[in-house]
Design a protein around this motif. Sequence first.
Motif, mmCIF file in Angstrom:
data_model
loop_
_atom_site.group_PDB
_atom_site.id
_atom_site.type_symbol
_atom_site.label_atom_id
_atom_site.label_comp_id
_atom_site.label_asym_id
_atom_site.label_seq_id
_atom_site.Cartn_x
_atom_site.Cartn_y
_atom_site.Cartn_z
ATOM 1 N N GLU A 100 -7.066 17.214 82.906
ATOM 2 C CA GLU A 100 -8.323 16.472 82.939
ATOM 3 C C GLU A 100 -9.316 17.110 83.911
ATOM 4 O O GLU A 100 -10.518 17.171 83.634
ATOM 5 C CB GLU A 100 -8.071 15.013 83.337
ATOM 6 N N VAL A 101 -8.809 17.584 85.038
ATOM 7 C CA VAL A 101 -9.676 18.280 85.995
ATOM 8 C C VAL A 101 -10.290 19.511 85.337
ATOM 9 O O VAL A 101 -11.508 19.754 85.435
ATOM 10 C CB VAL A 101 -8.884 18.691 87.248
ATOM 11 N N LYS A 102 -9.465 20.292 84.659
ATOM 12 C CA LYS A 102 -9.939 21.530 84.038
ATOM 13 C C LYS A 102 -10.922 21.274 82.910
ATOM 14 O O LYS A 102 -11.733 22.152 82.570
ATOM 15 C CB LYS A 102 -8.749 22.345 83.537
ATOM 16 N N ASP A 103 -10.878 20.091 82.317
ATOM 17 C CA ASP A 103 -11.869 19.727 81.304
ATOM 18 C C ASP A 103 -13.228 19.427 81.927
ATOM 19 O O ASP A 103 -14.242 19.372 81.224
ATOM 20 C CB ASP A 103 -11.398 18.493 80.513
ATOM 21 N N THR A 104 -13.238 19.221 83.249
ATOM 22 C CA THR A 104 -14.464 18.828 83.956
ATOM 23 C C THR A 104 -15.078 19.981 84.737
ATOM 24 O O THR A 104 -16.306 20.150 84.747
ATOM 25 C CB THR A 104 -14.170 17.658 84.920
ATOM 26 N N ILE A 105 -14.239 20.751 85.428
ATOM 27 C CA ILE A 105 -14.746 21.849 86.263
ATOM 28 C C ILE A 105 -13.936 23.117 86.002
ATOM 29 O O ILE A 105 -12.775 23.061 85.601
ATOM 30 C CB ILE A 105 -14.672 21.498 87.764
ATOM 31 N N ASP A 109 -14.152 24.181 94.974
ATOM 32 C CA ASP A 109 -14.500 24.695 96.296
ATOM 33 C C ASP A 109 -13.668 24.091 97.420
ATOM 34 O O ASP A 109 -13.318 24.785 98.369
ATOM 35 C CB ASP A 109 -15.985 24.424 96.568
ATOM 36 N N ILE A 110 -13.376 22.806 97.312
ATOM 37 C CA ILE A 110 -12.639 22.116 98.373
ATOM 38 C C ILE A 110 -11.628 21.164 97.751
ATOM 39 O O ILE A 110 -11.988 20.341 96.913
ATOM 40 C CB ILE A 110 -13.585 21.325 99.301
ATOM 41 N N LEU A 111 -10.387 21.278 98.177
ATOM 42 C CA LEU A 111 -9.326 20.353 97.772
ATOM 43 C C LEU A 111 -8.816 19.661 99.019
ATOM 44 O O LEU A 111 -8.300 20.314 99.940
ATOM 45 C CB LEU A 111 -8.186 21.110 97.087
ATOM 46 N N VAL A 112 -8.982 18.346 99.084
ATOM 47 C CA VAL A 112 -8.468 17.563 100.203
ATOM 48 C C VAL A 112 -7.258 16.781 99.720
ATOM 49 O O VAL A 112 -7.383 15.797 98.981
ATOM 50 C CB VAL A 112 -9.531 16.609 100.778
ATOM 51 N N ASN A 113 -6.083 17.237 100.119
ATOM 52 C CA ASN A 113 -4.829 16.560 99.764
ATOM 53 C C ASN A 113 -4.608 15.417 100.755
ATOM 54 O O ASN A 113 -3.877 15.538 101.735
ATOM 55 C CB ASN A 113 -3.676 17.560 99.801
ATOM 56 N N THR A 144 -1.564 21.430 94.019
ATOM 57 C CA THR A 144 -2.304 22.567 94.566
ATOM 58 C C THR A 144 -2.019 23.836 93.789
ATOM 59 O O THR A 144 -2.928 24.636 93.515
ATOM 60 C CB THR A 144 -1.948 22.756 96.057
ATOM 61 N N SER A 145 -0.765 24.019 93.412
ATOM 62 C CA SER A 145 -0.390 25.193 92.627
ATOM 63 C C SER A 145 -1.156 25.248 91.305
ATOM 64 O O SER A 145 -1.709 26.291 90.922
ATOM 65 C CB SER A 145 1.122 25.168 92.348
ATOM 66 N N LEU A 146 -1.219 24.126 90.616
ATOM 67 C CA LEU A 146 -1.882 24.088 89.311
ATOM 68 C C LEU A 146 -3.398 24.233 89.429
ATOM 69 O O LEU A 146 -4.051 24.713 88.495
ATOM 70 C CB LEU A 146 -1.533 22.782 88.600
ATOM 71 N N LEU A 147 -3.952 23.818 90.570
ATOM 72 C CA LEU A 147 -5.394 23.925 90.794
ATOM 73 C C LEU A 147 -5.787 25.256 91.427
ATOM 74 O O LEU A 147 -6.988 25.562 91.527
ATOM 75 C CB LEU A 147 -5.874 22.781 91.685
ATOM 76 N N PHE A 148 -4.815 26.041 91.822
ATOM 77 C CA PHE A 148 -5.115 27.255 92.572
ATOM 78 C C PHE A 148 -5.996 28.246 91.815
ATOM 79 O O PHE A 148 -6.877 28.877 92.432
ATOM 80 C CB PHE A 148 -3.829 27.929 93.046
ATOM 81 N N PRO A 149 -5.822 28.429 90.509
ATOM 82 C CA PRO A 149 -6.740 29.325 89.795
ATOM 83 C C PRO A 149 -8.204 28.896 89.915
ATOM 84 O O PRO A 149 -9.105 29.744 89.976
ATOM 85 C CB PRO A 149 -6.251 29.242 88.346
ATOM 86 N N LEU A 150 -8.467 27.593 89.974
ATOM 87 C CA LEU A 150 -9.836 27.097 90.132
ATOM 88 C C LEU A 150 -10.350 27.390 91.539
ATOM 89 O O LEU A 150 -11.538 27.695 91.733
ATOM 90 C CB LEU A 150 -9.903 25.598 89.862
ATOM 91 N N LEU A 151 -9.475 27.296 92.529
ATOM 92 C CA LEU A 151 -9.844 27.647 93.896
ATOM 93 C C LEU A 151 -10.161 29.132 94.008
ATOM 94 O O LEU A 151 -11.155 29.531 94.633
ATOM 95 C CB LEU A 151 -8.711 27.272 94.854
ATOM 96 N N LYS A 152 -9.355 29.968 93.382
ATOM 97 C CA LYS A 152 -9.599 31.408 93.416
ATOM 98 C C LYS A 152 -10.918 31.754 92.735
ATOM 99 O O LYS A 152 -11.665 32.625 93.215
ATOM 100 C CB LYS A 152 -8.446 32.161 92.743
ATOM 101 N N GLY A 331 10.075 23.537 89.634
ATOM 102 C CA GLY A 331 10.512 24.266 88.450
ATOM 103 C C GLY A 331 9.582 25.370 88.006
ATOM 104 O O GLY A 331 9.526 25.710 86.809
ATOM 105 N N ASP A 332 8.841 25.962 88.954
ATOM 106 C CA ASP A 332 7.896 27.013 88.591
ATOM 107 C C ASP A 332 7.539 27.800 89.845
ATOM 108 O O ASP A 332 7.884 27.401 90.958
ATOM 109 C CB ASP A 332 6.632 26.404 87.979
ATOM 110 N N LYS A 333 6.826 28.913 89.660
ATOM 111 C CA LYS A 333 6.343 29.703 90.773
ATOM 112 C C LYS A 333 4.917 29.291 91.133
ATOM 113 O O LYS A 333 4.111 28.977 90.254
ATOM 114 C CB LYS A 333 6.368 31.191 90.432
ATOM 115 N N PHE A 334 4.619 29.305 92.416
ATOM 116 C CA PHE A 334 3.260 29.074 92.906
ATOM 117 C C PHE A 334 2.709 30.464 93.227
ATOM 118 O O PHE A 334 3.037 31.057 94.234
ATOM 119 C CB PHE A 334 3.310 28.193 94.156
ATOM 120 N N ILE A 335 1.860 30.995 92.330
ATOM 121 C CA ILE A 335 1.297 32.315 92.501
ATOM 122 C C ILE A 335 0.082 32.203 93.407
ATOM 123 O O ILE A 335 -0.992 31.726 93.002
ATOM 124 C CB ILE A 335 0.900 32.948 91.160
#
Length: 337
Positions: A100-105, A109-113, A144-152, A331-335
């Motif tokens: 859903e996040v990726k459908d929006t942005i 720029d900033i992720l506050v966990n 954070t792992s799944l959102l990391f490409p958007l941060l990069k 169950g996955d790698k955090f690249i």
Amino acid sequence: MTSKPEWGLKTSALSVAEEYADRVRGKNIIVTGVAPQGVGEGTALAFASQQPANLLLLSRTKEKLEAIADIIQTTYPGVSVRTIVVDLASQTSIRKAVEEVKDTISTLDILVNNAGVTRRLRHWTEEGIETQFGVNHIGTFLLTSLLFPLLKAAAEKSPPGATRVINLSSHGHMLSPIRFHDYNMENKEIPQEEKPAARMPPAFAKASDDGYLSTIAYAQSKTANILFTLYLQEHAKASGIMSYALHPGGVISSLGREHDKDVAETIAATSKYWKNSDEGASTSLVAALDPALDECRGLYLADCQFFQCAEHARSRDAAQKLWELSEKLMGDKFIVE
């Protein structure tokens, strides 16, 4: 050192956002764990005050999310705010929310966990992980792992270090390192270096009938937040991303609603001043926005300034070990590089 050494215990998050308005305006920002009368509310309102491009609020309860969104839309008309329901105790829910996040942005720029949980009795995530460790760290790690490409993608267009991952921890982390031999708190034998602090108030050392050490479980999860940050600092900087952990302070909220009376009273005695949601969010805003922090200046903040965390939360070996355990549990790698 931060840019504003005069800021401290009673600083307003709204004033921090105003000071660094150019760091908010036009940016895409996510805040997790948003609910009325908590740090998440103060954080969301402070960011909203300075016209971000998109403000995404993620939390478990739809009604609470919508209540904060309504306040934002009333107080700051024109701000683009979206709510997304996510349960950090379910990796399926986390993956769905990220879609859903990726459908929006397409950039972040900033992720506050900010999301976190305390439990008095033993509970498990959907994947069978002890809930406090599973939500406060593993769920956050996966998100954070799944959102990391958007941060990069955002970091490619911003000054190095301006793109940030902010992880809320707690001074409670000082009570326990990571129990790698018993991270699920199943009363397994652990080595001396994984045992909780030798001295602590009796209420914090109290176990439930099945041996569950609630306060130690929480402390372990908060140590994990800092070690996660340490690993990100060292490995995500190549992508132009900076990360900080923080203690928001004693904040009036519903986070500790399950505590027994003696635990609640012991916690209450640790803070001479209890912050409202705006004051409680100020350190998150400093960590996320202060331009002096584009270059790594420290690891852990409290009351808007850097603060020395426990030695067990500064171990690079523990950070590496936790990263590997976290990848196994999701169950996955955090690249990250």
